[in-house]
Write a protein that holds these residues in place. Structure first.
Motif, short mmCIF file in Angstrom:
data_model
loop_
_atom_site.label_atom_id
_atom_site.label_comp_id
_atom_site.label_asym_id
_atom_site.label_seq_id
_atom_site.Cartn_x
_atom_site.Cartn_y
_atom_site.Cartn_z
N LEU A 73 12.92 8.57 -11.86
CA LEU A 73 12.19 7.56 -12.64
C LEU A 73 12.38 6.16 -12.06
O LEU A 73 11.46 5.34 -12.09
N SER A 74 13.56 5.89 -11.49
CA SER A 74 13.78 4.59 -10.84
C SER A 74 12.87 4.45 -9.62
O SER A 74 12.29 3.38 -9.38
N ALA A 75 12.76 5.54 -8.85
CA ALA A 75 11.88 5.51 -7.68
C ALA A 75 10.42 5.34 -8.10
O ALA A 75 9.65 4.62 -7.45
N LEU A 76 10.05 6.00 -9.21
CA LEU A 76 8.68 5.86 -9.70
C LEU A 76 8.40 4.43 -10.18
O LEU A 76 7.33 3.87 -9.93
N ASP A 77 9.39 3.82 -10.84
CA ASP A 77 9.24 2.42 -11.26
C ASP A 77 9.05 1.51 -10.05
O ASP A 77 8.22 0.60 -10.07
N ALA A 78 9.83 1.77 -9.00
CA ALA A 78 9.72 0.96 -7.79
C ALA A 78 8.35 1.15 -7.15
O ALA A 78 7.73 0.18 -6.66
N LEU A 79 7.85 2.39 -7.14
CA LEU A 79 6.53 2.66 -6.59
C LEU A 79 5.45 1.94 -7.38
O LEU A 79 4.52 1.35 -6.80
N VAL A 83 2.82 -0.82 -6.00
CA VAL A 83 1.37 -0.70 -6.16
C VAL A 83 0.80 -1.98 -6.77
O VAL A 83 -0.25 -2.48 -6.35
N ARG A 84 1.51 -2.54 -7.75
CA ARG A 84 1.07 -3.82 -8.32
C ARG A 84 1.07 -4.90 -7.25
O ARG A 84 0.17 -5.74 -7.19
N GLY A 85 2.11 -4.90 -6.39
CA GLY A 85 2.18 -5.87 -5.31
C GLY A 85 1.04 -5.72 -4.32
O GLY A 85 0.47 -6.70 -3.84
N LEU A 86 0.69 -4.45 -4.01
CA LEU A 86 -0.44 -4.21 -3.11
C LEU A 86 -1.74 -4.76 -3.70
O LEU A 86 -2.54 -5.38 -3.00
N CYS A 87 -1.93 -4.53 -4.99
CA CYS A 87 -3.15 -5.00 -5.65
C CYS A 87 -3.20 -6.52 -5.72
O CYS A 87 -4.27 -7.13 -5.66
#
Length: 312
Positions: A73-79, A83-87
């Motif tokens: 879940l920590s890795a998913l939060d980081a992902l 993704v927000r940063g990419l957008c």
């Protein structure tokens, strides 16, 4: 398939000690929490709680799931954050093209500020002339390119590219320091009619501009020396081999060389950035902002240089 929302709800139940307390902490209803736990139990095919009349007790399977899901879940939060940063254009890659004088004077300021505000964006630089860079932008091999055009030398950028105006440059005359006009702040084209010129290579926009400018004054320039390296051009002028016409961005004060403005000449070299109108790379927005700030800074410092936005 395991649902990460359900795994987070399971962890909240174990932490809170009851479905109701977990529901309050998550902003759910107690029924919603109960349904999520039931759905998770169907997926893992083992009970996760021993349910009493008024209490629940997590099974070893529930504790195991929560323990193993922490890193996932920590890795998913980081992902999700990436993704927000990419957008938003704060993460990604900027493939930038530039011509030499802009790389030397404009880009160090622009990219230093951009790197500070966008530390997670990787910037790659390729250098070339506009005729080399434009096809790369159109093909998607570059995200953006710095380009220039000279007045008197017709040039239209492709319609599928969007242009951002950055700088307008005067063209400065370089003279040997012992030249009779070296002390003048400005010189006229007529004063240079009988001079030997050092110019950029035949076929370049700079060479075409010099011919067009001199033609307006009624003569053809005598060009004996050619180089696309402005350092070489300065060296030839310093040695007394001729005079030269260079854009303001290319001028660097040098011992043995005097610079003068052209009197009565309004023609300029114009610098801009181009990128595809349909680009999907969000880092472009921040890069344009950084380039505009750098242009404004340079336009207020270097002689013969003006920020294009301030000239509108």
């Amino acid at each position: 398939m395991l649902n990460p929302v359900h795994l987070r709800t399971l962890a909240a139940v174990l932490h809170a000690g009851s479905f109701a307390a977990a529901a309050r902490s998550l902003g759910y209803t107690g029924s919603a929490v109960s349904q999520q736990i039931a759905a998770l139990e169907r997926v893992v095919k083992v009970p996760l709680f021993e349910r009493g009349a008024h209490t629940i007790t997590p099974t070893p399977a529930a504790r195991y799931l929560v323990q193993r899901s922490v890193d996932v879940l920590s890795a998913l939060d980081a992902l999700e954050e990436d993704v927000r940063g990419l957008c938003e254009g704060t993460i990604g890659r900027l493939r930038l093209g530039s011509f030499p004088t802009a790389s030397q004077r404009l880009l160090p300021i622009a990219l230093a500020g951009y790197a500070q505000s966008h530390p997670s964006v990787e910037t790659l630089l390729d250098e070339g002339e506009p005729d080399e860079l434009i096809p790369l932008v159109r093909a998607g091999e570059l995200d953006m390119a710095l380009v220039y055009r000279y007045d008197l030398v017709p040039r239209v950028w492709p319609r599928d590219l969007r242009q951002v105006r950055l700088l307008e440059e005067e063209l400065l005359v370089l003279l040997p320091e012992r030249h009779s006009l070296a002390g003048a702040g400005a010189v006229g084209l007529d004063d240079l009619k009988h001079e030997t010129w050092v110019a950029t290579r035949e076929g370049t926009a700079g060479a075409a501009f010099l011919r067009g400018l001199c033609a307006q004054a009624g003569y053809q320039p005598q060009v004996d020396y050619r180089s696309n390296d402005y350092g070489v051009i300065r060296g030839f002028v310093r040695s007394g081999l001729g005079v030269a016409l260079v854009p303001a961005l290319a001028h660097q004060p040098s011992e043995g060389v005097a610079a003068a403005r052209l009197d009565g000449v309004g023609a300029r070299r114009r610098i801009g950035a181009v990128y595809r109108s349909e680009t999907t790379n969000p880092v472009i927005t921040g890069a344009v902002r950084a380039l505009r700030r750098a242009a404004a800074r340079l336009g207020g410092v270097l002689p013969g240089l003006a920020c294009a936005e301030q000239q509108r």
